[in-house]
Design a protein around this motif. Sequence first.
Motif, PDB file in Angstrom:
ATOM      1  N   ASN A 211       0.847  -1.177   0.000  1.00 30.35           N
ATOM      2  CA  ASN A 211       0.000   0.000   0.000  1.00 30.35           C
ATOM      3  C   ASN A 211       0.888   1.234   0.000  1.00 30.35           C
ATOM      4  N   GLN A 212       0.729   2.065  -1.019  1.00 34.10           N
ATOM      5  CA  GLN A 212       1.586   3.228  -1.197  1.00 34.10           C
ATOM      6  C   GLN A 212       1.472   4.200  -0.030  1.00 34.10           C
ATOM      7  N   LEU A 213       0.262   4.345   0.481  1.00 32.30           N
ATOM      8  CA  LEU A 213       0.021   5.334   1.530  1.00 32.30           C
ATOM      9  C   LEU A 213       0.751   4.955   2.812  1.00 32.30           C
ATOM     10  N   ARG A 215       2.959   2.492   3.111  1.00 32.11           N
ATOM     11  CA  ARG A 215       4.235   1.835   2.816  1.00 32.11           C
ATOM     12  C   ARG A 215       4.320   0.477   3.513  1.00 32.11           C
TER      13      ARG A 215
ATOM     14  N   ARG B 150      -6.623   8.650  -5.651  1.00 33.98           N
ATOM     15  CA  ARG B 150      -5.748   8.447  -4.488  1.00 33.98           C
ATOM     16  C   ARG B 150      -5.728   6.975  -4.035  1.00 33.98           C
ATOM     17  N   LEU B 153      -3.797   4.977  -6.508  1.00 33.11           N
ATOM     18  CA  LEU B 153      -2.343   5.158  -6.379  1.00 33.11           C
ATOM     19  C   LEU B 153      -1.809   4.415  -5.152  1.00 33.11           C
ATOM     20  N   ASP B 154      -2.609   4.428  -4.075  1.00 33.61           N
ATOM     21  CA  ASP B 154      -2.193   3.684  -2.880  1.00 33.61           C
ATOM     22  C   ASP B 154      -2.011   2.211  -3.185  1.00 33.61           C
ATOM     23  N   ALA B 155      -2.975   1.680  -3.920  1.00 34.17           N
ATOM     24  CA  ALA B 155      -2.944   0.236  -4.171  1.00 34.17           C
ATOM     25  C   ALA B 155      -1.906  -0.141  -5.223  1.00 34.17           C
ATOM     26  N   ARG B 156      -1.695   0.719  -6.214  1.00 29.45           N
ATOM     27  CA  ARG B 156      -0.877   0.314  -7.351  1.00 29.45           C
ATOM     28  C   ARG B 156       0.407   1.090  -7.537  1.00 29.45           C
ATOM     29  N   GLY B 157       0.506   2.225  -6.885  1.00 32.11           N
ATOM     30  CA  GLY B 157       1.615   3.123  -7.175  1.00 32.11           C
ATOM     31  C   GLY B 157       2.976   2.474  -7.023  1.00 32.11           C
ATOM     32  N   THR B 158       3.151   1.747  -5.934  1.00 34.02           N
ATOM     33  CA  THR B 158       4.442   1.121  -5.674  1.00 34.02           C
ATOM     34  C   THR B 158       4.783   0.110  -6.758  1.00 34.02           C
ATOM     35  N   LEU B 176       5.534   9.381  -7.126  1.00 32.97           N
ATOM     36  CA  LEU B 176       4.082   9.501  -7.170  1.00 32.97           C
ATOM     37  C   LEU B 176       3.632  10.854  -6.656  1.00 32.97           C
ATOM     38  N   TYR B 178       0.055  12.779  -5.495  1.00 41.08           N
ATOM     39  CA  TYR B 178      -1.379  12.617  -5.221  1.00 41.08           C
ATOM     40  C   TYR B 178      -2.143  13.843  -5.692  1.00 41.08           C
TER      41      TYR B 178
END
Lengths: 285, 331
Positions: A211-213, A215, B150, B153-158, B176, B178
Amino acid sequence: MGIAIPFRREEENMIQIVRHALAAALVTVFCATSATVVDASEADARREERWQLIADYLFDDREILPTDTLIRIEAPKRAQDAALVPITLTMPEKDKIKSVYLVIDDNPAPLAAHVTFGPAADPGTLHLRVRIDTYTNVHAIAETKDGKLYSTVAFVKASGGCSAPSGPSDAEAMKGMGDMRMKFAKDIQQEKPSEATLMIRHPNFNGMQMNQLTRLYTPPRYIDKVTVSYGDQDVLDIVGDISLSTNPALGFGFIPRGEGPMKVVASDTKGGRWEQTFDVPSVTQ
Amino acid sequence: MVGFGMSGFELTGASSIRQSVGKARFTRREALSLGFCLCCLPATGLAAQAFALKDFGNGLFIREAPHEEATATNKGAIANIGFIVGRDSVLVIDPGGSAADGRWLHSEIRKRTSKPIRRVVMTHVHPDHCFGAAAFAGEQPEFIGHHALRPALDARGTYYHQRLAEVLGQENAGSLVYPTREIDDVAEIDLGDRLVRITAHRIAHTDCDLSMLDTSTGTLFPADLLFVGRIPSLDGSLPGWLAEAERLVKLGAARAVPGHGPAMVEFEPAMAIQRRYLTALQDETRAAIAEGIPIDEASRTVAASAAEGWALSEDYHSRNVIQAYKELEWE
């Protein structure tokens, strides 16, 4: 991957074994070539070495014989969607088959599924959907009723299937968790093998999706056991692992006998348990 | 966009990148796992941008991208991106497919105007459209995105970032960004002499698609709700995409800037061609499910003739069938 993932102990061991083996193999490769190209035969040797480690781990000292007849594997040479790679296993001499294993050698936890057939099963065909993380051998192993093991292998080119997210968002992927569908073939006849597809809504988080948020890796939560019974007989007993795709689906054969509904009990690694029964469409005599 | 490739960093797109990079990438990752120094490997050079901006008048500039997957050579510049120079400020619509692509677009804007860049529209989560955003951070614009961007991006950004960095290198992949302004439904933005209308769509190409209408020139920016030439890539909902496409057609725009394809097209005929493909994909996938055809067989047979003639169909069509199948089998 700095975050500890609460894998079960055996998986942890497995991953460590595999990592050590992989690291050792890579060191060998780099020392030998000191170039950026891995020689094909050395890559093959590395794969074979890895398979031996996995086989020892899963089956101890049991001998595994190669086969072209007891089990066959159909997999795409190059995965279209690494997070949903369809695999078909066929067991032509189905009356001899007790269970089958699907192993994705280079996935972090290689055992994808172990399916044991009950008396109401028709073990001729299985359709599965799996995540594949990298270019890898995929082994299918048949265990016969006399306790012997036979294997066949396919090579699949895929990339990133394990870390691919389960859905647009974690919350979205969790929606309807545990809902099930069962699709039956048309024209079901008494005692004549028929096919069904079981579908289960479940994100099957495998612990490798970040999860990017936060980490943080989304904690693993996946279907690890499914039993299918028909009347008072077992059809299938499935032990699943992190490699089964989001919303797992399993196509299997069964013998229609017109006795009661088909019942599915599924459970996951976080204590989730779901049960559903399905009426088998009217069986003609 | 579509798959992970150029336009679509989809989940599956990964295999396409793999394809384009081949063995070199494999070894790089292995090297990393052993702590090898990457400075000894060939650097991805900062080759000059191969693609020029097209000037459509009225302050409207579009960069037309080729039908390719993201590579070290094209630096992820695989989607159509551009900007509008208004009386008071500049609006960017899609900041590019990588940090390198974003920097290039920024420098092209600065060659033409010194007006402040006040808005950067990120049309959806796919990296070929939004990973250049960080190159505009110094301008402190509003970063405009769908309300679902948002969480996407949280789920896929990494995952996207890792994939892109493998191809372009860390320094070019982009970080990234937001959205700082989220669109729930429709928003109008005044550039001084003109209004642009931004619409947040229901799940379609992805779950976070924005489109934009420049009312002064009657130009629609459907982003990846419209593919021209390159096969559409499905990463949201197939029935949803067809529905949102109809909604766009009702706007009556004469011309459009597709997410992939020529920089400017006549809108309705282009959308009609895409609709034919998506409709065939939907109808034939439903039929396959109804007949009990398994997903692997379906991926080889469904809508094969409808896929002919599209660029990159070999890379994406079967994948589209799998996406459609896994959605429609739960209907």
